[in-house]
Structures are given as C-alpha cells and as structure tokens.
Write a protein that holds these residues in place. Sequence first.
Motif, PDB file in Angstrom:
ATOM      1  N   PRO A 399      64.849  -1.010 -31.444  1.00 34.57           N
ATOM      2  CA  PRO A 399      64.576  -1.803 -32.647  1.00 34.57           C
ATOM      3  C   PRO A 399      65.363  -1.377 -33.878  1.00 34.57           C
ATOM      4  N   VAL A 400      65.664  -0.076 -34.002  1.00 36.04           N
ATOM      5  CA  VAL A 400      66.418   0.381 -35.179  1.00 36.04           C
ATOM      6  C   VAL A 400      67.858  -0.129 -35.116  1.00 36.04           C
ATOM      7  N   GLN A 401      68.489   0.003 -33.955  1.00 31.93           N
ATOM      8  CA  GLN A 401      69.876  -0.451 -33.819  1.00 31.93           C
ATOM      9  C   GLN A 401      69.982  -1.955 -34.056  1.00 31.93           C
ATOM     10  N   TYR A 402      69.085  -2.715 -33.462  1.00 35.20           N
ATOM     11  CA  TYR A 402      69.125  -4.163 -33.647  1.00 35.20           C
ATOM     12  C   TYR A 402      68.877  -4.527 -35.100  1.00 35.20           C
ATOM     13  N   SER A 403      67.947  -3.824 -35.741  1.00 35.33           N
ATOM     14  CA  SER A 403      67.640  -4.089 -37.146  1.00 35.33           C
ATOM     15  C   SER A 403      68.869  -3.882 -38.028  1.00 35.33           C
ATOM     16  N   ILE A 404      69.655  -2.848 -37.735  1.00 33.16           N
ATOM     17  CA  ILE A 404      70.852  -2.554 -38.535  1.00 33.16           C
ATOM     18  C   ILE A 404      71.820  -3.733 -38.521  1.00 33.16           C
ATOM     19  N   PHE A 405      72.151  -4.220 -37.335  1.00 34.57           N
ATOM     20  CA  PHE A 405      73.146  -5.293 -37.253  1.00 34.57           C
ATOM     21  C   PHE A 405      72.574  -6.631 -37.716  1.00 34.57           C
ATOM     22  N   LYS A 406      71.279  -6.814 -37.543  1.00 31.27           N
ATOM     23  CA  LYS A 406      70.666  -8.040 -38.042  1.00 31.27           C
ATOM     24  C   LYS A 406      70.668  -8.058 -39.567  1.00 31.27           C
ATOM     25  N   ARG A 407      70.400  -6.906 -40.190  1.00 32.68           N
ATOM     26  CA  ARG A 407      70.408  -6.843 -41.654  1.00 32.68           C
ATOM     27  C   ARG A 407      71.825  -7.050 -42.210  1.00 32.68           C
ATOM     28  N   ILE A 408      72.820  -6.574 -41.476  1.00 29.71           N
ATOM     29  CA  ILE A 408      74.198  -6.691 -41.970  1.00 29.71           C
ATOM     30  C   ILE A 408      74.740  -8.105 -41.771  1.00 29.71           C
ATOM     31  N   TYR A 409      74.581  -8.622 -40.554  1.00 29.56           N
ATOM     32  CA  TYR A 409      75.261  -9.882 -40.218  1.00 29.56           C
ATOM     33  C   TYR A 409      74.330 -11.084 -40.081  1.00 29.56           C
ATOM     34  N   GLY A 410      73.027 -10.840 -39.970  1.00 25.23           N
ATOM     35  CA  GLY A 410      72.095 -11.951 -39.811  1.00 25.23           C
ATOM     36  C   GLY A 410      72.119 -12.888 -41.014  1.00 25.23           C
ATOM     37  N   GLY A 411      72.055 -14.182 -40.762  1.00 22.94           N
ATOM     38  CA  GLY A 411      72.045 -15.152 -41.851  1.00 22.94           C
ATOM     39  C   GLY A 411      73.405 -15.400 -42.466  1.00 22.94           C
ATOM     40  N   THR A 412      74.466 -14.879 -41.867  1.00 24.50           N
ATOM     41  CA  THR A 412      75.826 -15.124 -42.360  1.00 24.50           C
ATOM     42  C   THR A 412      76.599 -15.886 -41.295  1.00 24.50           C
ATOM     43  N   ASP A 413      77.773 -16.380 -41.659  1.00 20.60           N
ATOM     44  CA  ASP A 413      78.634 -17.057 -40.695  1.00 20.60           C
ATOM     45  C   ASP A 413      79.621 -16.104 -40.037  1.00 20.60           C
ATOM     46  N   LEU A 414      79.573 -14.836 -40.419  1.00 18.94           N
ATOM     47  CA  LEU A 414      80.511 -13.883 -39.830  1.00 18.94           C
ATOM     48  C   LEU A 414      80.199 -13.690 -38.348  1.00 18.94           C
ATOM     49  N   PRO A 415      81.225 -13.566 -37.520  1.00 21.65           N
ATOM     50  CA  PRO A 415      80.988 -13.451 -36.075  1.00 21.65           C
ATOM     51  C   PRO A 415      80.380 -12.109 -35.678  1.00 21.65           C
ATOM     52  N   LEU A 416      79.295 -12.188 -34.928  1.00 27.12           N
ATOM     53  CA  LEU A 416      78.647 -10.999 -34.368  1.00 27.12           C
ATOM     54  C   LEU A 416      78.372 -11.301 -32.902  1.00 27.12           C
ATOM     55  N   PHE A 417      78.996 -10.559 -32.003  1.00 26.17           N
ATOM     56  CA  PHE A 417      78.811 -10.743 -30.567  1.00 26.17           C
ATOM     57  C   PHE A 417      78.054  -9.538 -30.008  1.00 26.17           C
ATOM     58  N   LEU A 418      76.910  -9.792 -29.422  1.00 22.64           N
ATOM     59  CA  LEU A 418      76.079  -8.751 -28.810  1.00 22.64           C
ATOM     60  C   LEU A 418      76.217  -8.908 -27.298  1.00 22.64           C
ATOM     61  N   VAL A 419      76.762  -7.897 -26.642  1.00 24.94           N
ATOM     62  CA  VAL A 419      77.086  -8.009 -25.212  1.00 24.94           C
ATOM     63  C   VAL A 419      76.300  -6.963 -24.432  1.00 24.94           C
ATOM     64  N   GLY A 420      75.549  -7.401 -23.425  1.00 26.64           N
ATOM     65  CA  GLY A 420      74.788  -6.432 -22.644  1.00 26.64           C
ATOM     66  C   GLY A 420      74.153  -7.048 -21.420  1.00 26.64           C
ATOM     67  N   ASP A 421      73.463  -6.218 -20.657  1.00 24.23           N
ATOM     68  CA  ASP A 421      72.806  -6.631 -19.416  1.00 24.23           C
ATOM     69  C   ASP A 421      71.306  -6.363 -19.546  1.00 24.23           C
ATOM     70  N   PRO A 422      70.497  -7.403 -19.749  1.00 28.60           N
ATOM     71  CA  PRO A 422      69.062  -7.175 -19.959  1.00 28.60           C
ATOM     72  C   PRO A 422      68.374  -6.536 -18.770  1.00 28.60           C
ATOM     73  N   LYS A 423      68.936  -6.694 -17.564  1.00 26.23           N
ATOM     74  CA  LYS A 423      68.309  -6.072 -16.392  1.00 26.23           C
ATOM     75  C   LYS A 423      68.343  -4.556 -16.504  1.00 26.23           C
ATOM     76  N   GLN A 424      69.375  -4.022 -17.157  1.00 26.47           N
ATOM     77  CA  GLN A 424      69.442  -2.573 -17.372  1.00 26.47           C
ATOM     78  C   GLN A 424      68.491  -2.142 -18.473  1.00 26.47           C
ATOM     79  N   ALA A 425      68.277  -3.002 -19.464  1.00 22.74           N
ATOM     80  CA  ALA A 425      67.397  -2.637 -20.586  1.00 22.74           C
ATOM     81  C   ALA A 425      65.981  -2.358 -20.118  1.00 22.74           C
ATOM     82  N   ILE A 426      65.582  -2.998 -19.016  1.00 20.63           N
ATOM     83  CA  ILE A 426      64.220  -2.827 -18.504  1.00 20.63           C
ATOM     84  C   ILE A 426      63.926  -1.361 -18.195  1.00 20.63           C
ATOM     85  N   PHE A 427      64.949  -0.621 -17.765  1.00 21.77           N
ATOM     86  CA  PHE A 427      64.729   0.763 -17.346  1.00 21.77           C
ATOM     87  C   PHE A 427      64.692   1.746 -18.509  1.00 21.77           C
ATOM     88  N   GLY A 428      64.956   1.292 -19.741  1.00 23.18           N
ATOM     89  CA  GLY A 428      64.843   2.159 -20.913  1.00 23.18           C
ATOM     90  C   GLY A 428      65.866   3.255 -20.982  1.00 23.18           C
TER      91      GLY A 428
END
Length: 440
Positions: A399-428
């Motif tokens: 949540p902290v990492q996501y919050s950082i990039f959301k606060r910086i780029y959220g609500g703007t037109d600047l390109p933000l690409f988040l790339v990952g595999d949610p199946k791996q996220a399940i394992f923490g």
Amino acid sequence: MSARNAVPVRRLDVLAESLSGMHLIEASAGTGKTHTLTDLYLRLVLEGGRSVDRILVVTFTEAAKAELRERIRARLDAAREAFERGAPADPGDEVLAGLLGRLPDRAAAARRLAHAVQGFDEAAILTIHGFCQRALKESAFESGQPFETELVPDEGELLQEVVDDFWRRTLYGGSAFLVGHLLKTKTRSSPERWAKIIRPYLGKPYLAVRPPAPPPVGAETEAQYAARYRETRALWEKDREAIGTILRTQTALNAQKYPAKSLPAWLGEIEALLRPAEAHAGWCDRVEKFAARSLTAAAKKGTVAPTHPFFAACERLADARASLKAYLDFQTKTLTLTLRDYCDGELDTRKRRRQLTAYNDLLVRLDEALAGDRGAALAEEIRRRYSAALIDEFQDTDPVQYSIFKRIYGGTDLPLFLVGDPKQAIFGFRGADIFAYLDA
C-alpha cells in the motif's frame, strides 16, 4: 498480456496504447514483459519526445535494474539503426516496423535515438528504494527531510537495542508469573527472539492490528492461583505420607492409568512443585492426575476412588492454573502488540536523532511527505523531473508503494505504466500485498 483501465481487460497492443494516464499491465512469466517495457520506453522517447533522464523506470532489485538498463539501451540502439537503414534488422519486429511507418521524418527520429543512447548514463532507471532516496534528497525542502542522512542497509542492531530496552523496562519489575511464562514456553522468549518476531511488522503503517480477545478472567487470577497453591501446599505438608500411602495401597484405580511403578516419580514431581513457600511460575502436569475428578474417572466399575482433601485441592489448583494460563497467554499476545507499537515509534525516533535512514524508511517518509502540507509541491516537483513512469514488478507492491505513485501521477494525464503479475502478488513475496494490486 493484458491491460486494465476503467474498461474490461483487453489484449495489449503496444503501438496502440495511449501515452497518457494510468495503465495497469498484467504480465505473467514468459509473456515478454521486459520486451513490452522496452517498447513502451522506446515510444516515450520517439513519440512522447522525452529525454531519457525524464522517463522514470522503477524496479525492485539491483539485478533487475541492471538488466533493464542493458535491455532498454540495446532497444534504443537497435531502433536507431533501423531508422538509419529504413528497416528493422528483424523483419518480424512489428513494433519497429510500425514506428517506421508512422514517423516519416526518419532522420530526425534517428538523431533523437542517437542522442538518447549517447546520454543514457543519465537514464532514471532505479530501484524503488533508490527512487525514494533520490526524491527525498533532491526535494529536501518540499519533503521536509534532512539534507544529509546516512543510509543503513541493516537496522537490525538498532532494533535489538530498542527491544532490549523494552524488555528491561517491561519485565524487570513485572509479574513473576508473566516472566516465568515467557521464559518457560516452548518457544522460549528472549530479546533476540522478540526482535526476530517483530521485525517483519515494523514500518508498515497500513497494517490493521486486531487485538486478541480477552479471556473471561482478569489480573486477579494470579492472586487466586497463589491462594490455591498455598492451600494445596499446606495439605501436602501436613499429610504427604498419608497421601502417598492412600495412592500406593488403593485397588480401585485402573492400573494402566495409574501404574504402581510410576507413583513414586509422580509424587516426587508434586513434591518439587509444592516445595517453595510461595506460588511460582513452574508447573507440574501431574497435579491433574491427582485431581479428584481424574481419580473418579479412573476408578474401576463398582469401586470408589480414593478420597482426601488434598485431591480436591489439586482439582481447584489445576482449574486456577488453567485460568492463569489463559490470562498469561492473553498478556503475552498483548505484549507483542505493545512491543510493535513501541518499536515503530522508538526506532523512528532514534534513527531521526542519529540522522539514519533504513531502506523501508525511504518509502514511508516519501509517502508521508507526499501526504503532508507540502505534498502537492513535492509531487509537482517530481512530475517536473519525471514526466513519465514505468513501474516494473508491480506485483511486489504494497500500500505504501502504490500510494506514492498514485499521489504523484494519479489524476494527471502523464503516462504511468504499472507492470506486474497478480498471480505472484498472492504469495506476498517481498512484502507484496495483493489488495494494493487490486486497488490499482
């Protein structure tokens, strides 16, 4: 590979993807994730008109950072050659072929790519911790952070110092029963063990802590147990010989449950438990063997179990011990939560006082700065420096990492690409939080 916006999941077309706004790209292992990242980077340079020092690329490890630097640079160089030659070296390179088709001024594109390759040492390809450290240092005024701090790779020694202080402050003058309970449990407690247990939960302000349910007993259980102990001890002191004789000569009890050869050792254990004048933290499971209910349950059919006031006292003592244990277990769990809160606060205080920063502090402090009074100015400064961002290994976010990039780029037109595999996220792995991924 797919991209998720406010529309249903769809296949990703790198050439058709918009170079504005937030995009979540789901990429499983072996699906060409790194190749996609390099192609998006290439488009940001050619079509987005951005220099390499203004495109932020964030990954998790130093090894991944080194690989991305090599792959992106090689892709830019291959693209330069393609625009100079008028065709990609690989006829099947659909992305380069597409870019060649829609960028008619190939000489200008080749110059832009050559400039990008020549200046690639300035490329902002960083680990997540490296990015946070740079953002805090380069915007020290907006972030409210000291201009100079020492980065400590491992805060284990300082954490142990804090835990040692808590141990002394809490237990040296604490209940003898609680101290004994902590020292005699199967997972024997110690300051070193406490530090090891608590460490994974520190520096995570998003954790919701659920306190343990209190037992149906209170602090008075210690006094009740002490009273039952004195009662049982007095009876034992007065009649130990008679109690032993009753048990050795009885014929009513099941011989398998109460073998005659075991009685001397069992009585010796009771003697050792009841020898001290006052109740103590030790315990002997044989007390339940001599409880009146146990003797009655072991009596053979048609017989009467042996009786003595001591057996009834043992039953009351065993019940008092069960209540005491439930209370001490609750105290132990509560103490762990108290330790976490204490370490979170005290560890941060000592690091700030000594101008030390640990890796996890970099994320927490940047997020706090972005949420603070000067957060808008800090976000604007970071956006001015990095007008596009590619976040690799996003499944490892929390949540902290996501919050950082959301606060910086959220609500703007600047390109933000988040790339990952949610199946791996399940394992923490690496502290990943699947719910932070789903929020994105």
